[in-house]
Design a protein around this motif. Structure first.
Motif, PDB file in Angstrom:
ATOM      1  N   ASP A 166       0.849  -1.182   0.000  1.00 27.17           N
ATOM      2  CA  ASP A 166       0.000   0.000   0.000  1.00 27.17           C
ATOM      3  C   ASP A 166       0.893   1.243   0.000  1.00 27.17           C
ATOM      4  O   ASP A 166       2.108   1.145  -0.224  1.00 27.17           O
ATOM      5  CB  ASP A 166      -0.952  -0.011   1.191  1.00 27.17           C
ATOM      6  N   LEU A 167       0.319   2.412   0.266  1.00 21.80           N
ATOM      7  CA  LEU A 167       1.089   3.651   0.236  1.00 21.80           C
ATOM      8  C   LEU A 167       2.218   3.636   1.256  1.00 21.80           C
ATOM      9  O   LEU A 167       3.359   4.009   0.934  1.00 21.80           O
ATOM     10  CB  LEU A 167       0.163   4.844   0.490  1.00 21.80           C
ATOM     11  N   GLN A 168       1.933   3.198   2.490  1.00 23.57           N
ATOM     12  CA  GLN A 168       2.969   3.182   3.520  1.00 23.57           C
ATOM     13  C   GLN A 168       4.098   2.228   3.143  1.00 23.57           C
ATOM     14  O   GLN A 168       5.281   2.524   3.342  1.00 23.57           O
ATOM     15  CB  GLN A 168       2.376   2.774   4.873  1.00 23.57           C
ATOM     16  N   TRP A 169       3.733   1.076   2.595  1.00 26.06           N
ATOM     17  CA  TRP A 169       4.736   0.096   2.159  1.00 26.06           C
ATOM     18  C   TRP A 169       5.637   0.719   1.099  1.00 26.06           C
ATOM     19  O   TRP A 169       6.860   0.618   1.159  1.00 26.06           O
ATOM     20  CB  TRP A 169       4.028  -1.130   1.596  1.00 26.06           C
ATOM     21  N   THR A 170       5.027   1.366   0.127  1.00 24.28           N
ATOM     22  CA  THR A 170       5.786   1.970  -0.966  1.00 24.28           C
ATOM     23  C   THR A 170       6.727   3.054  -0.456  1.00 24.28           C
ATOM     24  O   THR A 170       7.897   3.139  -0.872  1.00 24.28           O
ATOM     25  CB  THR A 170       4.822   2.567  -2.015  1.00 24.28           C
TER      26      THR A 170
ATOM     27  N   ASN B  97       9.598   1.428   1.518  1.00 24.13           N
ATOM     28  CA  ASN B  97      10.498   0.685   0.640  1.00 24.13           C
ATOM     29  C   ASN B  97      11.477   1.596  -0.082  1.00 24.13           C
ATOM     30  O   ASN B  97      12.592   1.179  -0.419  1.00 24.13           O
ATOM     31  CB  ASN B  97       9.675  -0.117  -0.373  1.00 24.13           C
ATOM     32  N   THR B  98      11.073   2.841  -0.349  1.00 22.86           N
ATOM     33  CA  THR B  98      11.939   3.748  -1.106  1.00 22.86           C
ATOM     34  C   THR B  98      12.905   4.532  -0.216  1.00 22.86           C
ATOM     35  O   THR B  98      13.782   5.230  -0.726  1.00 22.86           O
ATOM     36  CB  THR B  98      11.091   4.746  -1.920  1.00 22.86           C
ATOM     37  N   ILE B  99      12.771   4.406   1.088  1.00 24.89           N
ATOM     38  CA  ILE B  99      13.685   5.076   2.009  1.00 24.89           C
ATOM     39  C   ILE B  99      14.969   4.257   2.126  1.00 24.89           C
ATOM     40  O   ILE B  99      14.912   3.033   2.322  1.00 24.89           O
ATOM     41  CB  ILE B  99      13.038   5.242   3.399  1.00 24.89           C
ATOM     42  N   PRO B 100      16.154   4.863   1.994  1.00 21.06           N
ATOM     43  CA  PRO B 100      17.407   4.113   2.159  1.00 21.06           C
ATOM     44  C   PRO B 100      17.438   3.384   3.504  1.00 21.06           C
ATOM     45  O   PRO B 100      16.916   3.892   4.506  1.00 21.06           O
ATOM     46  CB  PRO B 100      18.481   5.207   2.094  1.00 21.06           C
ATOM     47  N   ASP B 101      18.046   2.200   3.522  1.00 25.90           N
ATOM     48  CA  ASP B 101      18.039   1.376   4.728  1.00 25.90           C
ATOM     49  C   ASP B 101      18.545   2.129   5.953  1.00 25.90           C
ATOM     50  O   ASP B 101      17.987   1.999   7.056  1.00 25.90           O
ATOM     51  CB  ASP B 101      18.885   0.114   4.502  1.00 25.90           C
ATOM     52  N   LEU B 102      19.601   2.911   5.793  1.00 28.92           N
ATOM     53  CA  LEU B 102      20.179   3.616   6.939  1.00 28.92           C
ATOM     54  C   LEU B 102      19.236   4.674   7.505  1.00 28.92           C
ATOM     55  O   LEU B 102      19.383   5.086   8.663  1.00 28.92           O
ATOM     56  CB  LEU B 102      21.505   4.259   6.546  1.00 28.92           C
ATOM     57  N   ASP B 103      18.272   5.097   6.699  1.00 32.26           N
ATOM     58  CA  ASP B 103      17.334   6.139   7.136  1.00 32.26           C
ATOM     59  C   ASP B 103      15.976   5.588   7.556  1.00 32.26           C
ATOM     60  O   ASP B 103      15.107   6.352   7.994  1.00 32.26           O
ATOM     61  CB  ASP B 103      17.128   7.159   6.014  1.00 32.26           C
TER      62      ASP B 103
ATOM     63  N   TRP C  79      10.667  -0.543   9.065  1.00 34.49           N
ATOM     64  CA  TRP C  79      11.065  -1.953   9.073  1.00 34.49           C
ATOM     65  C   TRP C  79       9.875  -2.855   9.416  1.00 34.49           C
ATOM     66  O   TRP C  79       9.739  -3.952   8.867  1.00 34.49           O
ATOM     67  CB  TRP C  79      12.216  -2.183  10.031  1.00 34.49           C
ATOM     68  N   ASP C  80       9.018  -2.388  10.326  1.00 38.53           N
ATOM     69  CA  ASP C  80       7.831  -3.171  10.676  1.00 38.53           C
ATOM     70  C   ASP C  80       6.900  -3.307   9.473  1.00 38.53           C
ATOM     71  O   ASP C  80       6.325  -4.370   9.230  1.00 38.53           O
ATOM     72  CB  ASP C  80       7.071  -2.503  11.830  1.00 38.53           C
ATOM     73  N   VAL C  81       6.746  -2.232   8.718  1.00 38.49           N
ATOM     74  CA  VAL C  81       5.885  -2.246   7.541  1.00 38.49           C
ATOM     75  C   VAL C  81       6.389  -3.252   6.507  1.00 38.49           C
ATOM     76  O   VAL C  81       5.605  -3.932   5.837  1.00 38.49           O
ATOM     77  CB  VAL C  81       5.799  -0.839   6.920  1.00 38.49           C
ATOM     78  N   LEU C  82       7.714  -3.368   6.397  1.00 36.38           N
ATOM     79  CA  LEU C  82       8.323  -4.239   5.391  1.00 36.38           C
ATOM     80  C   LEU C  82       8.651  -5.631   5.920  1.00 36.38           C
ATOM     81  O   LEU C  82       9.233  -6.447   5.198  1.00 36.38           O
ATOM     82  CB  LEU C  82       9.609  -3.584   4.865  1.00 36.38           C
TER      83      LEU C  82
END
Length: 207
Positions: free
Chosen positions: A51-55, A58-64, A70-73
């Motif tokens: 959904d929107l939150q997942w998207t 997912n596009t945020i760099p891992d370090l940020d 992380w819970d969403v993914l």
């Protein structure tokens, strides 16, 4: 050897693709008695699609990423880990309206992820991240026949899609076995099922 079995039919035990896949896996376990089977039943237990939150997460760099990101993914990460650790992948997917069941599409949308199952090279473009040593077999059923070279071939958005999207991630060792003509006469249905049985029997010996 670890076998990942992904079923997607909503018909559960009544599903022809599930029956064919279960028989095929049983033959593999006879051949490889120490193999481990991990089952993902999307028909009875569908996964949530992005959904929107997942998207956004997912596009945020891992370090940020925040703990919430992380819970969403988390579900996506777990699904990806299953396929990363698998040596063989078996997918049972009846053709619904010329394509894959929605349950399988939601699963695929969870695992096709940049920097997880593919990368984008600035020069070479898209590159797969999953090991090409993995083997994939798709077991399908369909109301009619969509053989190559026939007018109905253009309506098959099931097998070509699975071949393409998993090949995009690196699984290029691909086989497809289909029980066609399941809305035809009883004789034609049984003939197609027997042909699928024979094809899977032969594949179980060499796969």
């Amino acid at each position: 050897m670890k076998i990942l079995y992904i079923s997607s039919s909503v018909r559960s035990e009544q599903s022809l693709t599930n029956k064919l896949a279960n028989e095929f896996i049983a033959k593999l376990q006879t051949r490889f008695p120490e193999s481990v089977v991990v089952s993902r039943d999307l028909g009875d237990h569908p996964v949530k699609g992005p959904d929107l939150q997942w998207t956004q997460s997912n596009t945020i760099p891992d370090l940020d990423k925040s703990s919430h990101d992380w819970d969403v993914l988390a579900q996506s990460d777990a699904l990806i880990e299953e396929i990363v650790s698998a040596d063989r992948v078996v997918i049972s997917a009846p053709m619904y309206n010329f394509s894959v069941p929605w349950t399988l599409k939601c699963y695929i949308d969870n695992i096709v992820r940049n920097e997880r199952t593919f990368t984008i090279d600035p020069v070479e473009g898209f590159k797969p991240k999953l090991s090409a040593d993995k083997k994939l077999v798709l077991i399908t059923s369909s109301a009619g026949s969509y053989e190559s070279g026939t007018p109905m071939e253009a309506y098959d958005f099931c097998t070509p899609y699975i071949r393409s999207v998993f090949g995009f991630m690196g699984l290029t060792d691909f086989h497809a076995v289909s029980a066609v003509n399941q809305w035809a006469s009883e004789e034609m249905r049984n003939e197609a099922i027997n042909e699928a049985h024979d094809a899977l029997e032969a594949l179980s010996v060499s796969w």
